[in-house]
Scaffold this motif. Structure first.
Motif, PDB file in Angstrom:
ATOM      1  N   ALA A   1      -4.305   7.702   4.070  1.00  0.00           N
ATOM      2  CA  ALA A   1      -5.232   6.695   4.116  1.00  0.00           C
ATOM      3  C   ALA A   1      -4.754   5.325   4.342  1.00  0.00           C
ATOM      4  O   ALA A   1      -5.280   4.615   5.282  1.00  0.00           O
ATOM      5  CB  ALA A   1      -5.883   6.414   2.560  1.00  0.00           C
ATOM      6  N   VAL A   2      -3.386   5.044   4.110  1.00  0.00           N
ATOM      7  CA  VAL A   2      -2.722   3.983   4.398  1.00  0.00           C
ATOM      8  C   VAL A   2      -2.651   3.901   5.905  1.00  0.00           C
ATOM      9  O   VAL A   2      -2.763   2.890   6.722  1.00  0.00           O
ATOM     10  CB  VAL A   2      -1.287   3.772   3.647  1.00  0.00           C
ATOM     11  N   ALA A   9       0.779  -1.451   0.004  1.00  0.00           N
ATOM     12  CA  ALA A   9      -0.037  -0.021  -0.152  1.00  0.00           C
ATOM     13  C   ALA A   9       0.819   1.358   0.127  1.00  0.00           C
ATOM     14  O   ALA A   9       0.588   2.302  -0.624  1.00  0.00           O
ATOM     15  CB  ALA A   9      -0.785  -0.148   1.110  1.00  0.00           C
ATOM     16  N   VAL A  10       1.985   1.148   0.811  1.00  0.00           N
ATOM     17  CA  VAL A  10       2.826   2.593   0.914  1.00  0.00           C
ATOM     18  C   VAL A  10       3.733   2.592  -0.590  1.00  0.00           C
ATOM     19  O   VAL A  10       3.482   3.741  -1.193  1.00  0.00           O
ATOM     20  CB  VAL A  10       3.729   2.373   1.873  1.00  0.00           C
ATOM     21  N   SER A  27       8.012   4.358  10.651  1.00  0.00           N
ATOM     22  CA  SER A  27       9.303   5.086  10.172  1.00  0.00           C
ATOM     23  C   SER A  27       9.360   4.813   8.195  1.00  0.00           C
ATOM     24  O   SER A  27       9.608   5.838   7.641  1.00  0.00           O
ATOM     25  CB  SER A  27      10.730   4.555  10.512  1.00  0.00           C
ATOM     26  N   ALA A  28       8.683   3.548   7.951  1.00  0.00           N
ATOM     27  CA  ALA A  28       8.381   3.688   6.703  1.00  0.00           C
ATOM     28  C   ALA A  28       7.372   4.770   6.050  1.00  0.00           C
ATOM     29  O   ALA A  28       7.852   5.024   4.786  1.00  0.00           O
ATOM     30  CB  ALA A  28       7.840   2.139   6.046  1.00  0.00           C
ATOM     31  N   LEU A  29       6.472   4.893   6.930  1.00  0.00           N
ATOM     32  CA  LEU A  29       5.577   6.143   6.276  1.00  0.00           C
ATOM     33  C   LEU A  29       6.183   7.199   6.405  1.00  0.00           C
ATOM     34  O   LEU A  29       6.015   8.252   5.338  1.00  0.00           O
ATOM     35  CB  LEU A  29       4.235   6.134   7.402  1.00  0.00           C
ATOM     36  N   ALA A  30       7.148   7.587   7.364  1.00  0.00           N
ATOM     37  CA  ALA A  30       7.983   8.910   7.331  1.00  0.00           C
ATOM     38  C   ALA A  30       8.815   8.915   5.945  1.00  0.00           C
ATOM     39  O   ALA A  30       8.793  10.103   5.303  1.00  0.00           O
ATOM     40  CB  ALA A  30       8.624   9.240   8.594  1.00  0.00           C
ATOM     41  N   ASP A  31       9.395   7.843   5.878  1.00  0.00           N
ATOM     42  CA  ASP A  31      10.277   7.845   4.524  1.00  0.00           C
ATOM     43  C   ASP A  31       9.533   8.142   3.385  1.00  0.00           C
ATOM     44  O   ASP A  31       9.979   9.112   2.223  1.00  0.00           O
ATOM     45  CB  ASP A  31      11.066   6.535   4.394  1.00  0.00           C
TER      46      ASP A  31
END
Ligand code: DAH
Length: 344
Positions: A30-31, A18-19, A73-77
């Motif tokens: 939304a993810v 999704a990311v 942290s994946a979302l921040a990247d």
């Protein structure tokens, strides 16, 4: 526990997909909600902890917390990546690196200065020296020594800026005749260009600050023919090879005889009656000239039995208006770079 771990693995895999699929910040949000939100998938997995035997619960909690940290942290990247992409897209739109550069503006010589330089160069080629005077002069040099006594009506013609009873901004360059002759013995051949000031209302033909060029030649045997020759040469230098000059009788206290000097209109060459430069007369008035008055020569101690001389005084703006076909003298002092560089 292993069942929970497997579920978590599935969630993690779908989360990563999704990311990777999200292309803007809204999609990323939304993810975040779908996986980490209050009723998100991770929360659902976390609820499963309650069904585990109590001994396994702490470890399960740790595994889930670690997974949440990784996901955050994946979302921040991903957010940083998307912001950067958006910035680059914006940059690409606003900066066209293939666009031709703006040329740097360079200065140009002012048309009045150019005419002054050309006139001075002409006289220097003929052996004249250039002298620069002061812009503030006593009335003695401005008037008295030039055969204009205090009571003479000619003083009124020079609407002057007085800065004390006896000091004024020079209304003409003629004081340099006196200063040069006082400090040198004849023969004398000088031009004196520079600024002059008069209490004139500014209009298309007048400025209260302007430039003149004065000429003075004093030696044995100098006559009017020499003056005619030099001024004809000056007009040809400034306006073209076939210029002619005309002298009309006039009056100046410091010359006798005196003349107004005209040159053939360089625009119509004296041919048309509808010329807007000369008004159809075929001639352009340049200024005054004449044979230096004996009273002036006597004032500086020259022997009038031996020496004679001629003098002239022209307005440089007037010469520049004629040379560049300009109809309003004020253009010379309005700082319009387009106008100024056109004439350079
Ligand atoms: N000084 C005069 C003026 O400003 C111009 C002039 C006329 C100068 C005749 C001269 C001359 O040297 O001979 O109006």
């Amino acid at each position: 526990m292993s069942e929970l771990a497997t579920k978590l693995d599935h969630v993690q895999t779908r989360f990563e997909e999704a990311v990777a699929a999200a292309t803007d910040e809204r999609a990323l949000d939304a993810v975040r909600v779908a996986f980490l939100g209050r009723s998100g998938e991770v929360t659902t997995v976390r609820r499963g902890i309650g069904a585990l035997p109590p001994a396994e619960r702490p470890d399960a909690g740790k595994v889930i917390n670690a997974a949440v940290e990784r996901m955050e942290s994946a979302l921040a990247d991903a957010t940083a990546r998307i912001e950067n992409r958006a910035f680059e897209a914006e940059l690409a739109q606003s900066v066209d690196v293939t666009f031709p550069a703006i040329a740097p503006t360079t200065g140009s010589i002012h048309p009045v200065r150019r005419v002054l330089q050309d006139a001075v160069a002409y006289f220097e080629r003929h052996g004249f020296a250039t002298v620069l005077g002061m812009e503030i002069e006593p009335d003695y040099y401005t008037f008295d020594a030039l055969n204009i006594p205090a009571t003479h009506p000619a003083r009124e013609g020079f609407d002057s800026f007085f800065i004390s009873d006896t000091l004024l901004l020079r209304p003409h360059t003629s004081p340099m005749q006196i200063r040069t002759m006082q400090s040198h013995e004849p023969p004398i051949a000088v031009v004196a260009p520079g600024k002059c000031y008069r209490r004139d209302a500014v209009d298309a033909r007048h400025l209260f600050q302007f430039h003149q060029i004065e000429g003075l030649l004093v030696a044995e045997g100098i006559h009017f023919g020499h003056l005619k020759g030099m001024l004809t040469g000056l007009c040809r230098e400034l306006f073209g090879a076939d210029q002619r000059v005309r002298f009309r009788p006039s009056f100046f206290p410091f010359t006798e005889p005196s003349a107004e000097v005209d040159t053939t209109c360089p625009k119509c060459k004296g041919r048309t009656s509808a010329c807007n430069m000369c008004g159809g007369s075929g001639w352009i008035e340049l200024g005054g000239a004449g044979m230096v008055h004996p009273n002036v020569l006597r004032e500086v101690g020259y022997d009038t039995e031996i020496y004679t001389g001629w003098a002239f005084g022209f307005g440089i703006e007037r010469l520049a208006l004629t040379r560049y076909d300009i109809d309003d003298i004020r253009r010379f002092v309005e700082c319009d770079p387009d106008f100024l560089t056109q004439l350079a």
